[in-house]
Write an enzyme that holds these catalytic residues in place. Sequence first.
Site, PDB file in Angstrom:
ATOM      1  N   ASN A   1     -21.941   0.237 -28.851  1.00  0.00           N
ATOM      2  CA  ASN A   1     -21.445   1.208 -29.822  1.00  0.00           C
ATOM      3  C   ASN A   1     -21.165   0.629 -31.204  1.00  0.00           C
ATOM      4  O   ASN A   1     -21.104   1.369 -32.184  1.00  0.00           O
ATOM      5  CB  ASN A   1     -20.193   1.906 -29.283  1.00  0.00           C
ATOM      6  CG  ASN A   1     -19.054   0.934 -28.985  1.00  0.00           C
ATOM      7  OD1 ASN A   1     -19.284  -0.207 -28.574  1.00  0.00           O
ATOM      8  ND2 ASN A   1     -17.834   1.378 -29.206  1.00  0.00           N
TER       9      ASN A   1
ATOM     10  N   HIS B   1     -21.718  -6.580 -29.407  1.00  0.00           N
ATOM     11  CA  HIS B   1     -22.227  -5.247 -29.762  1.00  0.00           C
ATOM     12  C   HIS B   1     -21.192  -4.127 -29.760  1.00  0.00           C
ATOM     13  O   HIS B   1     -21.554  -2.981 -29.980  1.00  0.00           O
ATOM     14  CB  HIS B   1     -23.429  -4.888 -28.870  1.00  0.00           C
ATOM     15  CG  HIS B   1     -23.078  -4.756 -27.414  1.00  0.00           C
ATOM     16  ND1 HIS B   1     -23.892  -4.080 -26.522  1.00  0.00           N
ATOM     17  CD2 HIS B   1     -22.028  -5.224 -26.692  1.00  0.00           C
ATOM     18  CE1 HIS B   1     -23.335  -4.134 -25.314  1.00  0.00           C
ATOM     19  NE2 HIS B   1     -22.228  -4.826 -25.385  1.00  0.00           N
ATOM     20  N   HIS B   2     -19.916  -4.451 -29.490  1.00  0.00           N
ATOM     21  CA  HIS B   2     -18.889  -3.396 -29.580  1.00  0.00           C
ATOM     22  C   HIS B   2     -18.161  -3.425 -30.917  1.00  0.00           C
ATOM     23  O   HIS B   2     -17.285  -2.601 -31.164  1.00  0.00           O
ATOM     24  CB  HIS B   2     -17.848  -3.548 -28.456  1.00  0.00           C
ATOM     25  CG  HIS B   2     -18.431  -3.430 -27.090  1.00  0.00           C
ATOM     26  ND1 HIS B   2     -19.202  -2.353 -26.717  1.00  0.00           N
ATOM     27  CD2 HIS B   2     -18.388  -4.268 -26.025  1.00  0.00           C
ATOM     28  CE1 HIS B   2     -19.607  -2.537 -25.451  1.00  0.00           C
ATOM     29  NE2 HIS B   2     -19.133  -3.690 -25.021  1.00  0.00           N
ATOM     30  N   CYS B   3     -18.513  -4.386 -31.774  1.00  0.00           N
ATOM     31  CA  CYS B   3     -17.811  -4.496 -33.049  1.00  0.00           C
ATOM     32  C   CYS B   3     -18.641  -3.842 -34.149  1.00  0.00           C
ATOM     33  O   CYS B   3     -19.845  -4.065 -34.244  1.00  0.00           O
ATOM     34  CB  CYS B   3     -17.577  -5.966 -33.384  1.00  0.00           C
ATOM     35  SG  CYS B   3     -16.544  -6.170 -34.853  1.00  0.00           S
TER      36      CYS B   3
ATOM     37  N   GLN C   1     -22.735   0.148 -23.305  1.00  0.00           N
ATOM     38  CA  GLN C   1     -23.308   0.774 -24.498  1.00  0.00           C
ATOM     39  C   GLN C   1     -22.940  -0.034 -25.750  1.00  0.00           C
ATOM     40  O   GLN C   1     -21.791  -0.444 -25.918  1.00  0.00           O
ATOM     41  CB  GLN C   1     -22.748   2.201 -24.621  1.00  0.00           C
ATOM     42  CG  GLN C   1     -23.181   2.928 -25.879  1.00  0.00           C
ATOM     43  CD  GLN C   1     -22.227   4.068 -26.237  1.00  0.00           C
ATOM     44  OE1 GLN C   1     -21.358   4.445 -25.447  1.00  0.00           O
ATOM     45  NE2 GLN C   1     -22.365   4.598 -27.427  1.00  0.00           N
TER      46      GLN C   1
END
Length: 353
Positions: free
Chosen positions: A185, A141-143, A183
């Site tokens: 992001n 979920h950070h990509c 988070q």
Amino acid sequence: PHRTELYEDAPSACWPIVYSPDYNITFMGLEKLHPFDAGKWGKVINFLKEEKLIADDLIVQAREATDEDLLVVHTRRYLNKLKWSFVVATITEIPPVAFLPNFVVQRKVLKPLRTQTGGTIMAGKLAVDRGWAINVGGGFHHCSSDKGGGFCAYADITLAIKFLFERVQGVSKATIIDLDAHQGNGHERDFMDDHRVYIMDAYNRYIYPGDGFAKRAIKRKVELEWGTEDTEYLQKVHTHVEGALNELKPDIIVYNAGTDILDGDPLGGLAISPQGIVKRDEVVFKAARRRRIPILMVTSGGYQKRTARVIADSILNLHNLGLIDKELATSGAGNPKVEQMIRDSAKDLTNLS
């Protein structure tokens, strides 16, 4: 849209649980330089086999996402950047990777991540077909489309949702419930101005990535303090998951079930017990199943040796409670389209006889 093998139908005898031995990253002990247990996914599967829930031929084999698949979201420029070992070293946070020839990095680091990404895309379609699906990996979920980070090299959550929007009739709204300690992001940046996607994100407000810009995409923001414990956490998750699904009834829920909220996680900074994690997943699945919304779960972050056992225990608990079920799954319970199909084929059979 382009042809993809990821959307070929899975054998109906299989559980909608997606995995491949290729998920695991093993390479000269390099993986030990990251706090991440890079063999976590295989361990989850082994626990589920020991408990006789699944067998090799009963799980859906994940396939690697091709460049063409990845280009549904990623820019060519970003995919080209991954041809530089030092870029991959930065994204995966394993510095020595910078000194390896790129063909080694592609095979030993990126291929496992591409296979997990393929797994998430496949699980998206399975969830719609069967009411639920679990990719034992994924949750990067950070990509976002043009930037990796935090061990995430491909935007599998964005990809799974875009694939569904483009290829599956009747899927036009999605809700992401992101309960990893960090988070999310990446998907937030990707869906910043997309009103079809509702994002709920609960995370430790003081840790990576602290992406203020991306926070603007969160419809339901649950910012947690250091050391948050079970009671407060579960109460918040319950309240906000219910609130999110009452506000908008999506066609698919993507549940990012990170286990880095586990007490003692070196990066998460929260203090949730193993039982708390099992309960959390139960809360999310109950909310989805009660509303008959297909749910896709990905496993995301979780950086301790005992993490794999917790994930396996949670899947076993969901099964014991009847929230996931192979029979239920193949009959598409909760999916009116599938139920209609079953009624129609039953009618055809009666007409034939």
